[in-house]
Design an enzyme around this catalytic site. Structure first.
Site, PDB file in Angstrom:
ATOM      1  N   ASP A 471      26.871  54.563  57.738  1.00  0.00           N
ATOM      2  CA  ASP A 471      28.235  53.851  57.377  1.00  0.00           C
ATOM      3  C   ASP A 471      28.038  52.495  58.115  1.00  0.00           C
ATOM      4  O   ASP A 471      27.411  52.409  58.975  1.00  0.00           O
ATOM      5  CB  ASP A 471      29.342  54.505  57.891  1.00  0.00           C
ATOM      6  CG  ASP A 471      30.575  54.421  57.010  1.00  0.00           C
ATOM      7  OD1 ASP A 471      30.458  53.087  56.133  1.00  0.00           O
ATOM      8  OD2 ASP A 471      31.709  54.828  56.867  1.00  0.00           O
ATOM      9  N   ASP A 541      35.027  53.638  48.193  1.00  0.00           N
ATOM     10  CA  ASP A 541      35.829  54.463  48.634  1.00  0.00           C
ATOM     11  C   ASP A 541      37.070  54.942  47.646  1.00  0.00           C
ATOM     12  O   ASP A 541      37.811  55.655  48.063  1.00  0.00           O
ATOM     13  CB  ASP A 541      36.375  53.819  49.920  1.00  0.00           C
ATOM     14  CG  ASP A 541      35.647  54.195  51.306  1.00  0.00           C
ATOM     15  OD1 ASP A 541      34.826  54.919  51.277  1.00  0.00           O
ATOM     16  OD2 ASP A 541      36.170  53.216  52.267  1.00  0.00           O
TER      17      ASP A 541
HETATM   18  C1  DGJ Z   1      34.211  54.481  55.147  1.00  0.00           C
HETATM   19  C2  DGJ Z   1      33.498  55.516  54.274  1.00  0.00           C
HETATM   20  O1  DGJ Z   1      33.218  54.808  52.995  1.00  0.00           O
HETATM   21  C3  DGJ Z   1      34.071  56.702  54.118  1.00  0.00           C
HETATM   22  O2  DGJ Z   1      33.714  57.570  53.230  1.00  0.00           O
HETATM   23  C4  DGJ Z   1      34.265  57.276  55.415  1.00  0.00           C
HETATM   24  O3  DGJ Z   1      32.984  57.828  55.652  1.00  0.00           O
HETATM   25  C5  DGJ Z   1      34.889  56.460  56.376  1.00  0.00           C
HETATM   26  N1  DGJ Z   1      34.208  55.098  56.548  1.00  0.00           N
HETATM   27  C6  DGJ Z   1      34.821  57.412  57.857  1.00  0.00           C
HETATM   28  O4  DGJ Z   1      35.211  56.565  58.747  1.00  0.00           O
END
Ligand code: DGJ
Length: 740
Positions: A471, A541
């Protein structure tokens, strides 16, 4: 050999039956670009296509000579590909042909991700050296033509051949001159949770662009630009696309000049870039990919999907079926312990899920997002037996175990920050701008990359880890590294990316069996650069099925199904609060790499049964959903429409699945047809629908149909539409086609 050189005419012709690029050394020694586009016959001179400049630069001031790598200050006032300040500070450059080489295959770009060949016969590469002797700069331009694809890959290396330092201020990967300005420009634009929406406008005189200065390719824009004619649609007409194999600041720009010609340039964003070139030093740009299509936007996507899936992605997972996963993020957020994870994993396993992913919150003392990034050791309050303990319990269930990391970040409340406050990016004496309460590590520094290599190698080696989600949750502010001298601070953003790529290279080499998925607060770094390391990416997301129609449609313009992770999440949806049927959420997430991201233990037995059926259905047709040819049928961007459709077809056209989605129901919707594409007209298909048992309105469309009929006349949507009124909003049906 698909590259011709005619020394008499001083003409190069790169051709393969799908695309032609004609370059010519003009009378004044500059490198002209006479044609890029539809294939033309070989063995001919095309010098009449390019206006030969009059001798002497003064006589061609402002005239639109099409050039392969234009510079500024010597009579061409359009956007330049290269701007450099020589040792005397002068920024005028005149690049002249010196020599060239034609090589079989495709050389790799050192330190940078790029497309590749597995067999030298798949491509030929032309390397032309241009030089400005007064400025002391040499430029190697590389043009690779793939034998079987309508694709040309380009990059440039700029070398200081002089005896004093010079400074690059703009070094594009590609510049292309097209003879008219009658184009619509398409970008992939958006924001967090709204990534890669189609953004289209007609070109007008002057400059128009998409770019990022955020240190990542960004949620807002994608390193991609396409041009289409007004009459071009999904399956007909001319189109070009330009993609940058890069994950940082970029510029994709088109300029229509006063004579109505179009110049496109693509490369590292110049206002946040400079590079000092000491004598003998060189700089290599990222790779740019050009695609030409005569079969509309669908033709562009076909070429990009094939190239990115087969010759950009690499490693063991490139061709392997990707597992259906359960991710605990939206089920638990930071609030979990080992038993809770095992409970979710057990339920998931029972429904057919193949991989459990432990997301954020397993390390340091991370109970929320204010702390612990950088402390990549397990939180024993939550996981007393460590990652190894929980991973073993989960792999003992017979499914894989995956882990989330965010290597490039540090929390101010962390041991790493206490030990190395100077490793966080910032300018001494100036406050650091926080975002999501975290700072970014200075990846330009080799010791930071070495540290991360060490701690992450330990974590990934400590347990049976089959998958990693990498991430990156914020963009870069106060770009500066104390490790660079003042006249090299303009190198910061590119050096940051080189550090990220190096860490990716080390970890993917050390752990070749791990499936890497890239992520950046959803789809904030969904780009060809990272696809070279991680063959799939977290698309957004936003997991709402209706929002995902636009996101996945837009993403599919440039990126293959195998790269798009798509999850079924809970309702009300956590991003938009919308409630959609479980079957609709699955019918959208099937088109990509399927996952689940909700608390399966909180569902009813009926819902769990539905999910088991979904997974069995998806796994039975996984090849089609992950690697089929994706065709866009009815667009979610057509404001007048309440219906969206797309399909995936097997390479041999023996199988297909069509997704048909109702957004808002309309009273008295009237008749409609859904015409398919890409089928075998001579084949007869058995058509069934999914979900099963939902055949009343679909009766007219099930049974046996010829491919010719389905493409010429299509499905009859009347009954579906009447049914819509009864069913309300947001429902979906799949049509499943099997040739008999
Ligand atoms: C952003 C990601 O896109 C989510 O899927 C998740 O992993 C969060 N960060 C966790 O902090």
């Amino acid at each position: 050999m698909s590259i011709e050189w005619d020394p008499g005419d001083r003409q190069f012709h790169l051709r393969n039956g799908q695309i032609s690029l004609v370059l010519r050394v003009l009378e004044d020694g500059t490198l002209g670009q006479l044609h890029l586009g539809a294939a033309m016959p070989g063995g001919r001179s095309y010098r009449h296509l390019g206006p030969d400049p009059f001798p002497g630069f003064s006589n061609r001031v402002g005239s639109p000579v099409p050039l392969a790598y234009p510079t500024s200050g010597t009579g061409d006032f359009r956007i330049p590909a290269l701007v450099a300040a020589a040792a005397d500070g002068a920024t005028s450059l005149a690049l002249h042909y010196r020599d060239h080489r034609i090589v079989v295959g495709k050389p790799a770009l050192s330190g940078l991700p790029s497309t590749y060949v597995e067999d030298a016969a798949e491509a030929d590469t032309l390397e032309i050296t241009l030089a400005d002797e007064l400025a002391g700069l040499d430029v190697d331009l590389r043009f690779t033509i793939f034998r079987d694809r309508p694709v040309i890959a380009r990059s440039a290396t700029i070398r200081n051949a002089g005896s004093r330092p010079a400074e690059l201020r703009c070094a594009m990967s590609l510049s292309v001159d097209l003879p008219d300005g009658d184009w619509l420009m398409i970008g992939l634009a958006g924001a967090w949770a709204r990534e890669r929406h189609i953004a289209e406008r007609r070109l007008v005189p002057g400059r128009q662009s998409a770019s990022s200065t955020r240190g990542a390719s960004s949620h807002e824009h994608n390193p991609f630009l396409a041009l289409r004619r007004a009459t071009t649609d999904e399956s007909h007409g001319e189109a070009y696309s330009f993609s940058l194999v890069y994950s940082g600041n970029f510029l994709a720009e088109a300029e229509v000049d006063p004579y109505g010609t179009t110049r496109v340039r693509l490369g590292i964003e110049p206002t946040t870039f400079s590079w000092r070139l000491d004598p003998g030093a060189e700089f290599t740009t990222p790779e740019a990919i050009v695609v030409y299509s005569e079969t509309g936007l669908g033709g562009l996507s076909d070429a990009l999907h094939g190239l990115f899936r087969e010759r950009l992605a690499r490693g063991q997972w490139r061709d392997r079926p990707r597992p259906v996963l359960i991710n605990n993020w939206e089920a638990t957020y930071f609030d979990f312990d080992a038993d809770r994870l095992v409970e979710i994993a057990t339920t998931a396993r029972d429904l057919g899920v193949e991989l459990f992913v432990l997301d954020d919150g397993w390390f340091g003392a991370r109970d929320d997002d204010t702390t612990s990034l950088g402390d990549w050791f397990v939180d024993r309050r939550k996981l007393p037996d460590g990652i190894e303990g929980v991973a073993r319990r989960i792999t003992d269930l017979g499914i894989g175990f995956g882990l989330w990391i965010e290597p490039e970040m540090v929390s101010q409340r962390s041991r790493l920050f206490e030990a190395h406050p100077d490793w966080a990016i910032g300018i001494p004496g100036r406050p650091r701008t926080e975002s999501r309460q975290q700072l970014v590590l200075d990846m330009t520094r080799p010791e930071v990359v070495d540290h991360l290599t060490g701690v992450l190698t330990e974590v990934l080696g400590s347990a049976p880890i089959a998958y990693v989600k990498w991430d990156m949750n914020r963009n870069i502010t106060e770009p500066y590294s104390p490790s660079l001298p003042p006249d090299r601070q303009g190198e910061f953003f590119h050096r940051y990316l080189l550090g990220v790529y190096e860490l990716y290279r080390r970890l993917t080499t050390r752990f070749p069996e791990i499936l890497f998925e890239s992520c950046a607060g959803g789809g904030g770094r969904f780009d060809p650069g990272l696809l070279a390391f991680a063959p799939q990416a977290w698309t957004s997301d936003d997991t709402d099925a209706i929002e995902r129609l636009k996101i996945q449609w837009g993403t599919s313009l440039a990126y293959p199904l195998s790269s798009m992770a798509a999850h079924v999440a809970a309702v009300p949806n956590h991003q938009v609060g919308r409630v959609t049927p479980l079957s609709t959420r699955a019918a959208v997430a099937f088109f990509g790499v399927l996952g689940y991201e909700l608390d399966l233990t909180a569902l009813s037995a009926k819902e769990r049964g539905e999910i088991a059926d979904q997974i069995a259905f998806y796994i039975g047709r996984r090849q089609l959903f992950q690697r089929g040819r994706f065709l866009r049928l009815e667009s979610p961007y057509d404001g007048d429409r309440d219906h969206v459709a797309w399909m995936t077809v097997a390479d041999d056209a023996r199988q297909a699945v069509v997704g048909s989605y109702q957004i808002l129901a309309r009273a008295d919707p009237g008749p409609g047809r859904l015409r398919l594409r890409g089928l075998d007209p001579l084949a007869t298909y058995r058509v069934s629908t999914w979900p099963a048992g939902d055949d009343r309105p679909a009766r007219a469309n099930t049974g046996q149909r010829s491919g010719a009929e389905l493409m010429a006349a299509g499905f009859v949507l009347d009954l579906d539409r009447q049914e819509t009124v009864a069913r309300g909003d947001f429902w979906a049906r799949l049509f499943v086609l099997d040739a008999i």
